[in-house]
Structure formats: C-alpha cells, structure tokens
Design an enzyme around this catalytic site. Structure first.
Site, PDB file in Angstrom:
ATOM      1  N   GLU A   1      27.945  -8.032 -36.582  1.00  0.00           N
ATOM      2  CA  GLU A   1      27.691  -7.560 -35.581  1.00  0.00           C
ATOM      3  C   GLU A   1      28.779  -6.306 -35.306  1.00  0.00           C
ATOM      4  O   GLU A   1      29.864  -6.110 -34.451  1.00  0.00           O
ATOM      5  CB  GLU A   1      28.195  -8.548 -34.501  1.00  0.00           C
TER       6      GLU A   1
ATOM      7  N   GLU B   1      20.806 -14.642 -36.440  1.00  0.00           N
ATOM      8  CA  GLU B   1      21.416 -15.860 -35.439  1.00  0.00           C
ATOM      9  C   GLU B   1      20.431 -15.843 -34.297  1.00  0.00           C
ATOM     10  O   GLU B   1      20.058 -14.668 -33.864  1.00  0.00           O
ATOM     11  CB  GLU B   1      22.695 -15.085 -34.932  1.00  0.00           C
TER      12      GLU B   1
END
Ligand code: P53
Length: 477
Positions: free
Chosen positions: A182, A375
């Site tokens: 991220e 995810e």
C-alpha cells in the site's frame, strides 16, 4: 455452479504481514521495528500518522505486535491449515529487522534468513506459491531514529541491500515479489508506511512526497535487481485501492472524485508507466514543493517498471466538491464520505462488491498490466462456541459477493487477473487499530485485545466454504 470460469492456474489464497502475525519480536536476533512500538488503543492513530512521537515501549500501553499470533513458532501448523484449504498461494512479508536488525549493517542476520527459508520450503512442500511483500509497514527503528526513515536518500542503499540479499538467497523458492505494501499509505499513515515523524512547523507534504520519491526509486531498483538475479522473478507494485465515486452528478463532485483518485494512482502511474504524471508536477509547483530528483532517478523509474499491479480492496470511496458536505465514514485511515446506498461493517467500512469490479476495470483501463488482488475481506467480531467454531455466514457472504464481481470482471469485461488472496486467512492483529477483535480469518485464534488467550487455532464455518471455492476454481461459491 456457474459456467463462467476463472482461468486455469488462477492463484487463490490468503494474505498476511510479518508484524501482524509473527510475534517473537526479540527472538532470532531481530531488531526493533516501527510497528512494534505502535500500541493498541487511542494513541495508535496519532503514532502511526506521525503526529505523536513514540519510539519505544512504555508501561501504559499494550503492544500487540510483540507476540501477535506467534506465527514465528507455529508456522508449520498454520501453513498446514492453509494447505488443507487448498491454497495455491500465500502472501506474507519479510520482517526487515529480522534480516538487518538495525537496517544499516553490511551483513545480514543468518537466523532471520533461515527462518524465512524454512517458511518458503514449508509452502513449497504443499505446492503453495509464496507471494512476498518486501516491506509491509515495516522499518527497523534504528533507521527511523538515525536517518528519519524514508525521508532520507540513504534508505535507497539499505533497501537495495535488503533486496539483493533476499533475491539471492531465495532464488528458486520465491518468484512473486511486491516492493511496498500500500505505497499510497505514506500520505495517510506516514509513520506506519515510511517511518516518518514530523517536527513542528515542518512542511509535511514536502516530506511525504520526498519520501515517496525515494520509495518509488527503491521500487525500480528492486525490479531491476529481481530481473537480473532471476529472470523468472515477477515484481508488482501494491496500492490501497478503491475507486472514488462523485457524491452527486454535479460536475464539481466528479472533479473532486477524479482528484482523489489521482492522489492514489499517482504512485502506480510512476511504477507502471515509468514517469511522473503532469498533474503531480503541477501540484508540486502550485504548492511550492521542491523535490530532490536526479537524472539517474528518472532513468531508473523509466527503465524498470513493474510486471504486474497488485492492490487491496475493502471498499469504494466517495468525494464531494461541496464544502458543506462533510459527513465522513468512521474507522478508516482513508477518510471518505458516507455512501447512502451501502451497508457498513462493524468498523464502519462500507461494503461494495460491485465497487471491486469497477476498481478492477479502472486499473486495467489505466495500465493494461496483469493485476493481482492481494487483499480483500471483512473485519468482524466473531463469537466462537466452546470448541472455537464460528458460524461466520456474514464473512462468507461478503467474500462470495466480491468473488462473483471479480469473476464478472474477468469473464464479462476481460480484465487480466493473476490471483486473489483474502486478507488475514488466519485471525491476526489489525493494522489500523491494533485490535485482535477485528477478525478476518477462516481460522480462529484464541487471543483478545489485551493479549489474553491460548493462541489455539480452530476452523470457522468459512474454512470449508473457501476450501470448496478453491477446489472448484471458483465455480461453486
Ligand atoms: P485493518 C486502511 C485502509 C485500507 C487498507 O486493515 C488498510 C488500512 C489500514 O488500516 O490496510 C490494509 O487491519 C493493510 C493490512 C491491514 C488491512 O488493510 O485495519 O495492508 O496490513 O491489516 C486491513 O482492518
């Protein structure tokens, strides 16, 4: 049963991060890391966003990463359970301070290297393909206190050494790598994302983008090295994704949504296309941000773009250009307006399965590179019976709906997707809140927010459900 098929070899599995499951924070020669000193409770958010300087343990807080769920000692049992579900891939990350305890050493710590080698071999034993995040909210504390984290150009050298060590040692064992988890988190939780802490009066935006530049160049260097050391290696970038919707059809709301999307895509624009987009250069100009960027940096960015684009998806987001509209959703580092058409999780994260199809298409249209959903999942409170069994139909329902829209994106829209790993296939520590109570797993772990519990593992209802999904390659959901 559906006749719409996932491609053969599609990589179903689960995703984790070192600091959220390993524990054993001071074993095997491991050094202290930023995530270790981030406690559960009220102060966490101030610490992970870099507003509260908190560089060591104290007696007032509980630090969940110290023990986490003790994967360090129980990985064989846990990987066996993943294998029983039929995992094709297991996403995990390297604890940087296991390999280089302080971060700036010249020689790696053999005990740390041996640990991950064993983990990878254990995966291979069951034909599980490791998908390895090189850094997942993880930086040795020494690099924070001595160098200021990713604001410092010296980080390039330390990260390069880490990568060279990993690619050399795990050649043949690992082929899929992600450079930074991220990467856009640096703008939202800069201490967690990049070891950044701000002094009063500092231009935070300037520091964040300088640190981001260092990470982007480091990511390019990693890609170069990975390909040089083993041409079989595939390197991906990783975005906390979730498309922004305009709050209304008013053009200024659409414009606001586009601006918000660009703030996130900025990183991937560089990693996937190889150059800074004009909108970013204009923003820096406007805001008086001057970055230290060399010609050599630009050449690296240009020449070593990623092989695939990976992302996390939990929710879509909403933006408005109207200053009067301010009602935000709760509990998410990525602030968003409330979407009245969606339900939300117990933590206020809005649930939008179609948003996953929309996000997949947006990313595909933008980059035309293979994608990987690394995810997705529902954080929820689970109530186990006396055997540790949880009837988690809410979780099954969430995942089923998301897997369906992802299948539509492949079979109806033609996006190219390598695989799908659900977040936290075994309950682990929450990154955002530090809680154990916010569970994502197919496997229940007996441990609570205060660290009490036996750490015993047990299967939830979703365990058998996901097993069937994988066994039928997504035909039965
Ligand atoms: P937790 C916020 C928004 C989107 C993704 O989050 C995020 C976060 C951080 O809270 O992080 C990713 O545990 C991250 C994982 C994290 C997972 O989402 O707060 O890559 O480390 O655990 C879920 O519920």
């Amino acid at each position: 049963m559906s006749d719409k098929q996932f491609p053969e070899g599609f990589l179903f599995g689960g995703a984790t991060a070192a600091n959220q499951l390993e524990g054993a924070y001071n074993e095997g020669g491991r050094g202290l890391a930023n995530v270790d000193v981030s406690p559960v409770g009220e102060d966490r958010i101030k610490i992970i966003t870099g507003q509260l300087k908190h560089f060591d343990f104290d007696d007032e807080h509980f630090y969940p990463a110290k023990e986490a769920i003790d994967f360090y000692h129980r990985y064989k049992e846990d990987i066996a359970l993943f294998a029983e579900m039929g995992f094709k891939t297991f996403r995990m990350s390297i604890g940087w301070s296991r390999i280089f305890p302080k971060g700036d050493e010249l020689e790696p710590n053999e005990e740390g290297l041996a640990f991950y080698e064993d983990v990878f071999k254990e995966c291979r034993k069951y034909d599980i393909e490791p998908l390895v995040t090189i850094t997942h909210f993880d930086i040795p504390m020494h690099l924070v206190t001595e160098y200021g984290g990713w604001r410092n150009r010296k980080m390039l050298e330390f990260y390069e050494r880490l990568c060279r060590t990993l690619f050399t040692r795990y050649k043949g064992l690992v082929n899929y790598w992600l450079t930074f988890n991220e990467i856009n988190m640096i703008l939202h939780a800069p201490f967690m994302g990049a070891g950044l802490y701000f002094e009063e009066g500092e231009n935070e935006t300037q520091v964040k983008y300088q640190a981001a530049h260092h990470e982007l160049v480091a990511s390019a260097i990693a890609t170069k090295l990975a390909h040089e050391i083993d041409p079989e290696n595939k390197v991906g970038c990783m975005l906390a994704a979730g498309q922004y919707y305009p709050n209304t059809a008013h053009p200024r709301d659409y414009w606001a949504a586009m601006q918000e999307d660009r703030e996130n895509y900025f990183f991937i624009d560089v990693q996937a296309r190889g150059y800074y987009p004009n909108y970013a250069k204009k923003k820096w100009e406007r805001e008086g941000i001057e970055l230290d960027i060399t010609e050599e940096d630009l050449a690296l960015l240009r020449d070593y773009t990623v092989d695939f684009v990976s992302f996390s998806y939990y929710s879509s987001r909403v933006a408005s250009g109207d200053p009067e509209v301010t009602e935000k959703t709760a509990g998410n580092i990525f602030a968003s307006l409330k979407n009245p058409y969606l339900d939300a999780s117990e933590w206020g994260w809005q649930i939008d399965p179609l948003g996953l199809r929309i996000t997949l298409n947006a990313i595909w249209d933008r980059y035309q590179k293979p994608m990987f959903i690394v995810e997705n999942g529902l954080g929820a409170v689970d109530t186990p019976d006396e055997n540790g069994y949880v009837e988690d139909d809410y979780r099954i329902d969430y995942l089923r709906q998301h897997i369906k829209t992802m299948r539509d994106a492949i079979t109806e829209d033609g996006v190219e997707l390598l695989g799908y790993t659900t977040w936290g296939p075994i309950d682990l520590v929450s990154a955002g809140t530090g809680e154990m109570k916010k569970r994502y797993g197919f496997i229940y772990v007996d441990r609570d927010n205060a660290g009490k519990g036996t750490l015993k593992r047990s299967k939830k209802k979703s365990f058998d459900w996901y097993k069937k999904v994988i066994a039928t390659n997504g035909a039965e959901l």
